[in-house]
Design a protein around this motif. Structure first.
Motif, PDB file in Angstrom:
ATOM      1  N   SER A  87       0.825  -1.218   0.000  1.00  7.34           N
ATOM      2  CA  SER A  87       0.000   0.000   0.000  1.00  7.34           C
ATOM      3  C   SER A  87       0.852   1.258   0.000  1.00  7.34           C
ATOM      4  N   MET A  88       2.102   1.150   0.449  1.00 13.18           N
ATOM      5  CA  MET A  88       3.030   2.271   0.403  1.00 13.18           C
ATOM      6  C   MET A  88       3.894   2.239  -0.848  1.00 13.18           C
ATOM      7  N   GLU A  89       4.243   1.041  -1.295  1.00 13.81           N
ATOM      8  CA  GLU A  89       5.186   0.895  -2.403  1.00 13.81           C
ATOM      9  C   GLU A  89       4.591   1.352  -3.736  1.00 13.81           C
ATOM     10  N   ARG A  90       3.395   0.882  -4.037  1.00 10.71           N
ATOM     11  CA  ARG A  90       2.741   1.240  -5.300  1.00 10.71           C
ATOM     12  C   ARG A  90       1.238   1.457  -5.057  1.00 10.71           C
ATOM     13  N   PRO A  91       0.887   2.543  -4.358  1.00  7.98           N
ATOM     14  CA  PRO A  91      -0.538   2.794  -4.134  1.00  7.98           C
ATOM     15  C   PRO A  91      -1.327   2.959  -5.425  1.00  7.98           C
ATOM     16  N   ASP A  92      -0.649   3.405  -6.489  1.00 11.39           N
ATOM     17  CA  ASP A  92      -1.337   3.559  -7.776  1.00 11.39           C
ATOM     18  C   ASP A  92      -1.815   2.223  -8.324  1.00 11.39           C
ATOM     19  N   LEU A  93      -1.139   1.140  -7.956  1.00  8.71           N
ATOM     20  CA  LEU A  93      -1.543  -0.187  -8.398  1.00  8.71           C
ATOM     21  C   LEU A  93      -2.431  -0.891  -7.373  1.00  8.71           C
ATOM     22  N   LEU A  94      -2.190  -0.644  -6.092  1.00  9.31           N
ATOM     23  CA  LEU A  94      -2.954  -1.367  -5.071  1.00  9.31           C
ATOM     24  C   LEU A  94      -4.317  -0.732  -4.796  1.00  9.31           C
ATOM     25  N   ASN A  95      -4.399   0.590  -4.750  1.00 11.59           N
ATOM     26  CA  ASN A  95      -5.675   1.225  -4.405  1.00 11.59           C
ATOM     27  C   ASN A  95      -6.834   0.764  -5.295  1.00 11.59           C
ATOM     28  N   PRO A  96      -6.650   0.650  -6.618  1.00  8.99           N
ATOM     29  CA  PRO A  96      -7.762   0.150  -7.431  1.00  8.99           C
ATOM     30  C   PRO A  96      -8.209  -1.266  -7.043  1.00  8.99           C
ATOM     31  N   ILE A  97      -7.277  -2.111  -6.620  1.00  7.45           N
ATOM     32  CA  ILE A  97      -7.630  -3.456  -6.178  1.00  7.45           C
ATOM     33  C   ILE A  97      -8.463  -3.384  -4.907  1.00  7.45           C
ATOM     34  N   LEU A  98      -8.048  -2.535  -3.968  1.00  6.94           N
ATOM     35  CA  LEU A  98      -8.787  -2.383  -2.722  1.00  6.94           C
ATOM     36  C   LEU A  98     -10.196  -1.866  -2.987  1.00  6.94           C
ATOM     37  N   LEU A  99     -10.314  -0.832  -3.789  1.00  7.36           N
ATOM     38  CA  LEU A  99     -11.610  -0.219  -4.021  1.00  7.36           C
ATOM     39  C   LEU A  99     -12.551  -1.144  -4.789  1.00  7.36           C
ATOM     40  N   GLU A 100     -12.013  -1.891  -5.727  1.00 11.54           N
ATOM     41  CA  GLU A 100     -12.851  -2.837  -6.472  1.00 11.54           C
ATOM     42  C   GLU A 100     -13.441  -3.865  -5.518  1.00 11.54           C
ATOM     43  N   PHE A 101     -12.636  -4.349  -4.583  1.00  7.76           N
ATOM     44  CA  PHE A 101     -13.119  -5.334  -3.614  1.00  7.76           C
ATOM     45  C   PHE A 101     -14.130  -4.710  -2.655  1.00  7.76           C
ATOM     46  N   LEU A 102     -13.842  -3.538  -2.151  1.00  2.00           N
ATOM     47  CA  LEU A 102     -14.727  -2.909  -1.160  1.00  2.00           C
ATOM     48  C   LEU A 102     -16.072  -2.518  -1.763  1.00  2.00           C
ATOM     49  N   LYS A 103     -16.085  -2.159  -3.034  1.00  2.00           N
ATOM     50  CA  LYS A 103     -17.343  -1.766  -3.666  1.00  2.00           C
ATOM     51  C   LYS A 103     -18.221  -2.961  -4.010  1.00  2.00           C
TER      52      LYS A 103
END
Length: 245
Positions: free
Chosen positions: A229-245
Motif C-alpha cells: 500500500s506504500m510501495e505502489r498505491p497507484d496499483l494497489l488502491n484500485p484493487i482495494l476499491l474494487e473489492f470494497l465496492k
C-alpha cells in the motif's frame, strides 16, 4: 487509554490497522482514495507506535481498536501485524466485520522459517549492540519492495526509527490479554494480498486462510514487498476499491 487516531470522510467505516514496522502514517496514500470513493477512514496507532505510548498495564490491541468504532458493521484493512489484529477482531466479532482486507498479514498461524528467524536474530543483535540506525536500515531493506520510491523508503525509515525509540524507552512491555477465537468463525468477505518480494511465511498465512475460507479473493503481487500500500498505491488502491465496492 484511547489510541491516537484520526477519522476522515463520511460513509461506511473502514478501520485501518498498520504494520508493526511503521504507524498510521503508512495509510497516507490510502485514505484519500477511500474518502473519494465514499468511505469513512479510521486509522489509529497501536500502543507503542506513532502517537500512542507503549502500554503500562495489561491490554489487548483488538480491544483498543474496537473502542474507536461504534456498533454499526465496518470493514477492516490490516497490514502485517495489523492484519493479525484484524483477524482477531473478525473472528471474535463476526457479526460486526463485513469485509476484511489483509495485506501481507501476520496471524496466529505464522510459523517462522530460517530466513525470518535469521532476520529477527540480526535485528536483535543490532539493537543489543546499540546500533539503532543499523537496525532501521535492515528493516527498510527487508520490508520495502523494489518498486518503492526513495521518498517511501525515507518515510518507512522515519517511522521505524520512532518505533524503536518509543519501545526501547520502556524496560518491559506488559503482556496482552488473550482470548479464545477461531479463524473459521470469520464471516466477512476476505481479500488476501501478498507480495513476491516478501518472506514466504506471509504467503503461507494467506494460503492457510484461503483454505479455510475458499470464497476469499487471493491476490499475489509480483512487484510487491511487504508494504504494497506504500510501495505502489497507484496499483494497489484500485484493487482495494474494487473489492470494497
Amino acid at each position: 487509554m484511547t489510541l491516537a487516531h484520526d477519522v476522515t470522510g463520511d460513509g461506511p467505516a473502514v478501520l485501518l490497522l498498520h504494520s508493526t514496522v511503521v504507524d498510521r502514517r503508512m495509510w497516507d496514500p490510502t485514505v484519500p482514495a477511500l474518502v473519494e470513493a465514499g468511505f469513512q477512514a479510521i486509522r489509529c496507532d497501536l500502543r507503542g507506535y506513532g502517537d500512542s505510548p507503549p502500554a503500562t498495564e495489561l491490554y489487548n490491541d483488538a480491544d483498543d481498536a474496537l473502542d474507536l468504532l461504534g456498533t454499526d458493521p465496518f470493514t477492516i484493512i490490516g497490514s502485517s501485524g495489523g492484519g493479525r489484529v484484524a483477524l482477531e477482531i473478525a473472528a471474535r466479532y463476526p457479526g460486526l466485520v463485513t469485509a476484511l482486507v489483509l495485506l501481507c498479514s501476520a496471524g496466529d498461524n505464522l510459523f517462522p522459517g530460517p530466513g525470518l528467524r535469521a532476520f529477527w536474530d540480526r535485528e536483535n543483535a543490532l539493537l543489543e549492540a546499540g546500533d539503532i540506525d543499523g537496525a532501521v536500515d535492515l528493516n527498510v531493506t527487508q520490508w520495502v519492495g523494489p518498486e518503492a520510491s526513495d521518498q517511501t523508503r525515507d518515510s518507512v525509515r522515519v517511522m521505524q526509527r520512532h518505533v524503536f525509540d518509543l519501545q526501547m524507552a520502556v524496560p518491559e512491555e506488559p503482556p496482552q490479554t488473550t482470548y479464545e477465537y477461531d479463524y473459521a468463525d470469520i464471516a466477512a468477505r476476505m481479500l488476501l494480498v501478498t507480495g513476491a518480494h516478501d518472506f514466504p511465511e506471509f504467503g503461507a498465512v494467506a494460503d492457510d486462510l484461503a483454505a479455510v475460507h475458499p470464497s476469499a479473493t487471493r491476490v499475489h503481487l509480483p512487484w510487491a514487498g511487504h508494504l504494497p500500500s506504500m510501495e505502489r498505491p497507484d496499483l494497489l488502491n484500485p484493487i482495494l476499491l474494487e473489492f470494497l465496492k
